[in-house]
Design an enzyme around this catalytic site. Structure first.
Site, short mmCIF file in Angstrom:
data_model
loop_
_atom_site.label_atom_id
_atom_site.label_comp_id
_atom_site.label_asym_id
_atom_site.label_seq_id
_atom_site.Cartn_x
_atom_site.Cartn_y
_atom_site.Cartn_z
N HIS A 104 42.37 -31.79 8.78
CA HIS A 104 42.05 -33.19 9.07
C HIS A 104 42.10 -33.37 10.58
CE1 HIS A 104 41.49 -37.40 8.68
NE2 HIS A 104 42.70 -37.71 9.09
N ASP B 13 43.67 -42.53 14.20
CA ASP B 13 42.86 -41.88 13.17
C ASP B 13 41.80 -42.85 12.68
OD1 ASP B 13 41.78 -40.42 11.13
OD2 ASP B 13 43.68 -39.96 10.15
N CYS C 166 35.87 -36.62 8.96
CA CYS C 166 36.96 -36.84 9.90
C CYS C 166 36.66 -36.35 11.30
CB CYS C 166 38.26 -36.23 9.37
SG CYS C 166 38.24 -34.42 9.21
#
Length: 724
Positions: free
Chosen positions: A342, A365, A283
């Site tokens: 995250h 994202d 991530c």
């Protein structure tokens, strides 16, 4: 001109695009001083030099043409035709006369603030009275978004924020856990050589461009559209995007994600291999590379870390976690997880597609978790919409909402049956963090995303979002639980751990279990801790406790337990006892994941009660960092010596040691130093020479990897003087 003499056509001999002067005014000189790179909504000047005579207003008509994309069209806005003589014409592009010399003409050209960004061709057509029509190709330029322009939808009304979120080429990405937040240095390098061309190539490699290049180029004026295209292209799930994701712990055919320290090497490798995905990313790597691309294109962007981040796969705003009777967490069949941390992006833009008030920071994202309109991307989701529970607003707001607001339910799996142990309303979404403006400090921006945990507004927003999901197209399983009980506050006994005390469904807690570390959990050392048991009732309590330890990946996925214990504890009324525990380095060393996370779990049973008591603690093992010394003054275009000092933190030999260093404006490319073998507890000093080629505030990022560890990191800020 004498009467009767024929008027010759105006012939262009030379064009000066004034790249250096224009680029300085447009804040693009860091990208290039040789190629014209300008921002929309802001004028730039060019000079035309004529071969035979000067420009004569009234006799000569100069018409400019700009084109972008393979199929430029007036109707789509990818082609513009506008005259020097006419202002306020049909084209939103404007040309105006600056100075008219004897054989030269300086002209100001201004693209509209909503023009498509990308590579442009600039042409001119000259119509002279009774003379021939001549046409010339003047050159190419690149047009970017303009956060300095009030008419641009990415306008940001703060120069310090523009400097941080567009111009700053280094930063920090926060990792670790919520009680031990670690800043990891990152080289965004958005102004490094060739990065702008790679970013434009990335747009042209998108599925949207491949399907219909004319429409794709026409839509490139919208930051909402561009951000979704870039978000999908950072991962490789649907296309030849930049990065392959890998959470398997097997990276033998690529680079362990923990080893990266910058985006430049990743983007250049993707481009150099014919746009083949780079192996591997997780991530923070996806978010960092996206930040590089967006800042390069001119959209204000920052990298954001959410600790205890929910991944809700079924849209019911509940994360289900399953435990066995030893207290260890089990693999989740639904893939609902709570990531230890995250990382995503926020991009700044107006949202004319949403009701008023939902512009500003938007969540994007690029980590491939769930699809959005068939592609692996997420956002832009308005941060304000997330805070207010407006999950019916585009794009992917329900998923973004669940990352910071989902509830957690714990289940005991035994004998094929599931028993609900606890429901927790405030464990997801903590210490949402980003780098401060023009500072190395951390900003906590949690209040942008949610009202205070436990406040009436927070529960009202949650219930509103849940109702919208039930009534709308994101329908998931109905939630029928009553208001769940709230757990005790987390223990802060160690800066390196995340502690969840006893979890049980009853509001009246009679027995509490909790872990406490006795010293810092350093890599290579034994882990000493105690289990604290407290009887808060006036009755004797006989407890059976099952303890276990297992490694975790940062996305919450558990690995197999490597340590287990069982004990019987008898507690008198109001008595507290501690049960000492130790996990040897030899017991955990071969089972660690790259993330160095260990989850301690205990499941307690009272002899006289069917209820279970669950407690856990997440530990992040720590390494010593890398020390970087700059010897002497840093002056542009003059040699500079950099000294790097680091140690093997283990009491055993480590092999295959490689030190990497990078830093925009300091190194032309990533530096790799092969160290080889490091003896136990051995300290090494490495000296390198470089020649800084850009002035101003810079940062060196360093990483040391070996066969035992992958991400010992360090950084050093360096101010480079311009010199004489």
């Amino acid at each position: 001109m004498a009467q009767g003499c024929p008027i010759t056509g105006l012939e262009v001999a030379l064009t000066d695009l004034q790249s250096y002067q224009n680029n300085v005014r447009h804040h693009t000189e860091e990208i290039s001083i040789d190629q014209l790179i300008v921002r929309r909504g802001q004028a730039f000047n060019i000079t035309l030099y004529f071969r035979n005579r000067g420009f004569q207003p009234g006799l000569d008509n100069i018409i400019f043409v700009t084109e972008t994309g393979p199929l430029p069209e007036l109707a789509k806005g990818t082609r513009a035709v506008f005259s020097l003589a006419s202002r306020g014409g049909p084209s939103p592009w404007i040309a105006s006369l600056e100075t008219n010399g004897a054989t030269s003409l300086e002209v100001s050209l201004c693209p509209p603030p909503m023009a498509a960004v990308g590579r442009y061709l600039l042409k001119v057509r000259i119509e002279s009275f009774q003379g021939p029509v001549t046409a010339y190709q003047l050159g190419e330029f690149i047009l970017l978004f303009n956060p300095w322009c009030t008419g641009d939808s990415v306008y940001l009304d703060s120069e310090p924020q523009r400097q941080e979120y567009v111009m700053n080429d280094y930063g920090f990405i926060y990792q670790g856990n919520k009680n031990w937040i670690r800043p990891c240095p990152w080289n965004y390098g958005q102004f490094e050589e060739n990065i702008i061309h790679i970013c434009l190539k990335l747009l042209d490699k998108s599925l949207n461009f491949q399907i219909d290049s004319a429409i794709d180029c026409a839509l490139r004026g919208s930051p909402v559209y561009i951000s979704r295209v870039v978000c999908a292209m950072i991962n490789s799930n649907d296309d030849n995007g930049v990065l392959n994701g890998n959470w398997s712990e097997n990276y033998t055919d690529g680079v362990n994600p923990a080893e990266w320290t910058g985006s430049v090497a990743i983007l250049k490798q993707w481009h150099a291999t014919g746009c083949q995905p780079v192996r591997y990313g997780q991530c923070w790597v996806f978010a960092a590379v996206m930040c590089t691309v967006m800042r390069c294109l001119g959209i204000p962007t920052r990298v954001v870390t959410n600790f205890d981040s929910g991944h809700d796969t079924d849209g019911n705003l509940i994360i289900d976690e399953y435990y066995d009777n030893t207290g260890r967490i089990l693999e989740n069949k639904k893939k609902d997880t709570v990531w230890n941390f995250h990382v995503w992006n926020e991009c700044w833009m107006a949202r004319k597609d949403l009701p008023p008030g939902y512009g500003g920071w938007q969540v994007l994202d690029a980590t491939p978790q769930e699809t959005s309109n068939g592609l692996y991307c997420c956002g832009p989701a308005s941060v304000r919409a997330i805070k207010e529970g407006e999950v019916d607003l585009n794009y992917d707001t329900p998923f973004a909402f669940s990352m910071v607001n989902a509830d957690c339910t714990s289940w005991l799996v035994s004998g094929g049956k599931e028993q609900k142990i606890h429901q927790d309303t405030n464990s997801v979404g903590n210490f949402i963090s980003t780098k401060s403006i023009q500072s190395d400090e951390r900003d906590d921006i949690t209040e942008n995303y949610k009202y205070g945990e436990g406040s009436p507004q927070e529960r009202q927003v949650f219930l509103k979002a849940l109702q919208k999901l039930k009534n709308g197209r994101f329908q998931g399983p109905h939630r029928t639980d009553s208001e769940p009980s709230r757990p005790m506050p987390p223990n802060q006994d160690s800066p390196h751990s995340l502690d969840t005390p006893s979890l049980r469904p009853s509001d009246v807690v009679q027995v509490s279990l909790k872990f406490k570390l006795l010293d810092s959990p350093n890599m290579g050392q034994d882990i000493n801790f105690v289990l604290l048991a407290l009887n808060m009732s006036s009755q004797f309590k006989d407890l059976k406790v099952n303890l276990s330890a297992q490694s975790l990946l940062h996305d919450g996925s558990p690995l197999s337990p490597f340590w287990q214990d069982m004990a019987f504890i008898t507690l008198s009324p109001k008595e507290a006892k501690s049960y000492p525990c130790k996990i040897l380095y030899s017991q955990y060393s071969q089972y660690l994941s790259t993330d160095k996370l260990i989850r301690l779990s205990v499941l307690g049973e009272e002899k006289s009660s069917p209820e279970k008591i669950l407690a856990n603690k997440i530990i992040t093992l720590t390494y010593p960092g890398i020390m970087i010394n700059v010897l002497g003054a840093a002056i542009m275009n003059q040699p500079l010596t950099i000294q790097v000092v680091f140690s093997n933190p283990l009491s055993e030999q480590v092999e295959d040691c490689v030190l990497t260093l990078e830093g925009s404006g300091l190194f032309k490319k990533q530096q790799r130093v092969l160290i080889g073998v490091l003896k136990p507890r051995y300290k090494v000093t490495v000296s390198l020479k470089t020649v800084p080629f850009k002035s101003g505030q810079r940062q060196i990022q360093a990483n040391l990897r070996s066969n035992k560890f992958k991400d010992i990191k360090g950084y050093r800020n360096v101010y480079v003087d311009f010199g004489l």
